[in-house]
Design a protein around this motif. Sequence first.
Motif, PDB file in Angstrom:
ATOM      1  N   LYS A 155     -27.145  57.583  -3.854  1.00 53.64           N
ATOM      2  CA  LYS A 155     -27.312  57.654  -5.306  1.00 53.64           C
ATOM      3  C   LYS A 155     -26.337  56.711  -6.001  1.00 53.64           C
ATOM      4  CE  LYS A 155     -27.137  60.972  -9.146  1.00 53.64           C
ATOM      5  NZ  LYS A 155     -26.818  62.384  -9.516  1.00 53.64           N
ATOM      6  N   ARG A 156     -25.129  56.607  -5.457  1.00 47.93           N
ATOM      7  CA  ARG A 156     -24.143  55.689  -6.027  1.00 47.93           C
ATOM      8  C   ARG A 156     -24.620  54.243  -5.956  1.00 47.93           C
ATOM      9  NH1 ARG A 156     -18.264  53.968  -3.414  1.00 47.93           N
ATOM     10  NH2 ARG A 156     -17.891  52.243  -4.875  1.00 47.93           N
ATOM     11  N   TYR A 157     -25.213  53.870  -4.802  1.00 46.69           N
ATOM     12  CA  TYR A 157     -25.603  52.479  -4.592  1.00 46.69           C
ATOM     13  C   TYR A 157     -27.031  52.184  -5.063  1.00 46.69           C
ATOM     14  CZ  TYR A 157     -21.364  52.168  -1.801  1.00 46.69           C
ATOM     15  OH  TYR A 157     -20.048  52.184  -1.389  1.00 46.69           O
ATOM     16  N   ALA A 158     -27.704  53.173  -5.619  1.00 49.29           N
ATOM     17  CA  ALA A 158     -29.076  52.969  -6.085  1.00 49.29           C
ATOM     18  C   ALA A 158     -29.137  52.359  -7.479  1.00 49.29           C
ATOM     19  CB  ALA A 158     -29.835  54.300  -6.076  1.00 49.29           C
ATOM     20  N   VAL A 159     -27.975  52.195  -8.104  1.00 50.03           N
ATOM     21  CA  VAL A 159     -27.919  51.618  -9.447  1.00 50.03           C
ATOM     22  C   VAL A 159     -27.400  50.191  -9.371  1.00 50.03           C
ATOM     23  CG1 VAL A 159     -27.577  53.863 -10.528  1.00 50.03           C
ATOM     24  CG2 VAL A 159     -25.594  52.511  -9.827  1.00 50.03           C
ATOM     25  N   ARG A 160     -27.632  49.448 -10.409  1.00 52.37           N
ATOM     26  CA  ARG A 160     -27.137  48.070 -10.461  1.00 52.37           C
ATOM     27  C   ARG A 160     -25.679  48.046 -10.899  1.00 52.37           C
ATOM     28  NH1 ARG A 160     -32.090  44.829 -13.558  1.00 52.37           N
ATOM     29  NH2 ARG A 160     -33.706  45.274 -11.987  1.00 52.37           N
ATOM     30  N   GLY A 161     -25.045  46.882 -10.679  1.00 54.08           N
ATOM     31  CA  GLY A 161     -23.702  46.690 -11.203  1.00 54.08           C
ATOM     32  C   GLY A 161     -22.578  46.858 -10.187  1.00 54.08           C
ATOM     33  N   TRP A 162     -22.925  47.080  -8.913  1.00 49.78           N
ATOM     34  CA  TRP A 162     -21.862  47.171  -7.918  1.00 49.78           C
ATOM     35  C   TRP A 162     -21.846  45.920  -7.056  1.00 49.78           C
ATOM     36  CZ3 TRP A 162     -23.097  47.398  -2.633  1.00 49.78           C
ATOM     37  CH2 TRP A 162     -24.436  47.662  -2.334  1.00 49.78           C
ATOM     38  N   ASN A 163     -20.661  45.639  -6.526  1.00 49.24           N
ATOM     39  CA  ASN A 163     -20.437  44.424  -5.747  1.00 49.24           C
ATOM     40  C   ASN A 163     -20.211  44.786  -4.285  1.00 49.24           C
ATOM     41  OD1 ASN A 163     -18.379  42.377  -4.495  1.00 49.24           O
ATOM     42  ND2 ASN A 163     -19.329  41.270  -6.200  1.00 49.24           N
ATOM     43  N   LEU A 164     -20.935  44.113  -3.383  1.00 41.07           N
ATOM     44  CA  LEU A 164     -20.859  44.442  -1.961  1.00 41.07           C
ATOM     45  C   LEU A 164     -19.446  44.265  -1.425  1.00 41.07           C
ATOM     46  CD1 LEU A 164     -22.326  45.236   0.652  1.00 41.07           C
ATOM     47  CD2 LEU A 164     -22.830  42.814   1.016  1.00 41.07           C
ATOM     48  N   ALA A 165     -18.772  43.195  -1.804  1.00 39.55           N
ATOM     49  CA  ALA A 165     -17.434  42.917  -1.289  1.00 39.55           C
ATOM     50  C   ALA A 165     -16.399  43.910  -1.794  1.00 39.55           C
ATOM     51  CB  ALA A 165     -17.019  41.496  -1.675  1.00 39.55           C
ATOM     52  N   LYS A 166     -16.566  44.381  -3.032  1.00 40.09           N
ATOM     53  CA  LYS A 166     -15.567  45.258  -3.642  1.00 40.09           C
ATOM     54  C   LYS A 166     -15.899  46.740  -3.517  1.00 40.09           C
ATOM     55  CE  LYS A 166     -14.277  41.879  -7.227  1.00 40.09           C
ATOM     56  NZ  LYS A 166     -14.225  41.632  -8.694  1.00 40.09           N
ATOM     57  N   ASP A 167     -17.170  47.074  -3.572  1.00 41.62           N
ATOM     58  CA  ASP A 167     -17.564  48.469  -3.743  1.00 41.62           C
ATOM     59  C   ASP A 167     -18.165  49.129  -2.502  1.00 41.62           C
ATOM     60  OD1 ASP A 167     -16.834  48.425  -6.499  1.00 41.62           O
ATOM     61  OD2 ASP A 167     -18.690  47.348  -6.934  1.00 41.62           O
ATOM     62  N   TRP A 168     -18.442  48.364  -1.461  1.00 43.29           N
ATOM     63  CA  TRP A 168     -18.951  48.960  -0.222  1.00 43.29           C
ATOM     64  C   TRP A 168     -17.745  49.362   0.619  1.00 43.29           C
ATOM     65  CZ3 TRP A 168     -23.718  50.398   1.492  1.00 43.29           C
ATOM     66  CH2 TRP A 168     -23.848  50.710   2.852  1.00 43.29           C
ATOM     67  N   ASN A 169     -17.611  50.631   0.918  1.00 39.44           N
ATOM     68  CA  ASN A 169     -16.404  51.146   1.554  1.00 39.44           C
ATOM     69  C   ASN A 169     -16.471  51.102   3.079  1.00 39.44           C
ATOM     70  OD1 ASN A 169     -16.784  52.492  -1.168  1.00 39.44           O
ATOM     71  ND2 ASN A 169     -14.660  53.010  -0.749  1.00 39.44           N
TER      72      ASN A 169
END
Length: 359
Positions: free
Chosen positions: A210-224
């Motif tokens: 659900k967190r990653y189903a929205v726009r506006g996140w960055n793979l390098a910064k926000d993928w844990n």
Amino acid sequence: MVIVLYFLLLGFLFIGAVLFIILKKIIINTAAMAAVMAFGIVTQGVLLNFFGMTFFMGSFGKILSIADLALWLAFLVSIGMTIFKGEFKRLHYANPINRFGIGTWVAGTSICGIMFFRQFGAGAEAQALAILNAGLWAVYIWISIRGFKELGAAPFGRQTHGVLLLTTVSTQSLVLLFNTVFNEVPVFLNAALIFTGLLLYIISAWFILKRYAVRGWNLAKDWNNTNCIFHGALSISGLAMFKSGLIAGSAAMWFWLAVFLVFMIVEAIEIIRLAWRIRMYGLKEGIFTYDVTQWSRIFTFAMFFTFTFFIESPLQAAILNTAIWIILLLLVIEVYLSADSLRRKHLKIPAAFRKETSV
């Protein structure tokens, strides 16, 4: 006589680790037991399975097990010190995402119980530890259920990551521990725990996706880093089902194929993320900076290796012969990064919910 020497070594390493933690004023992160999990599964599930129980590997396995047990005991002392100082709630419970890291305490205790039983023949002691760990697991699941409720109604939900999947890992680790130290485990208990773990996997995955189903996140910064537990939790679930006898034959093979597919998808994302981080931050900051969550990658790779070891498939030999060296390389790199952080006295270990600076 030999067993006495082993336990003297355990005492020496344990006291040394505790003194080091105290003198360095190290604050142990809630999820730091992931290091215990990683060392344990590499020892018991990877090295001893791959190379066999020769005289050398048997002795080497005992020494590695002792080192891991000493680390586990030292971490328990550190956690106990936070209770004594009245800092437990602030450090380990206050943040609803960070508290899911308590699952590493359950899983770390499970792997230590298994090593204690297999390497040193502890029977009643390992069984007592299993019962105590079941109590810890029950408290952890109660805490996690409350955490899920809070995540559904708070901004913290936008920061969820793979640490939630420790609910599944801890549950299935209990199945493996029970089926190792007890002669007979009731079928209904195995089934209840395994299905509970799978249900927790579905709930955790829903929050994370659900967190990653929205726009506006960055793979390098926000993928844990902890998102690799997507396949690690499935690997330990498959191993628990196989070891408990809940699945076998073609059913086990089909489940392994599903895990393999998830593994390939998640690690493909990780490779893309790796390239982006090097491009954005450079080699040192992008991938060679210590973070406690990096232990989760070693654990998940080693768990997939262990599950693959017990499931016959056309890819089994190729995967095992390749993965063994990848896992050992990752472990060497992580040990070096950990030692470098300690040397630089940087180590107040970052919180599991903090924005990551490494892969």
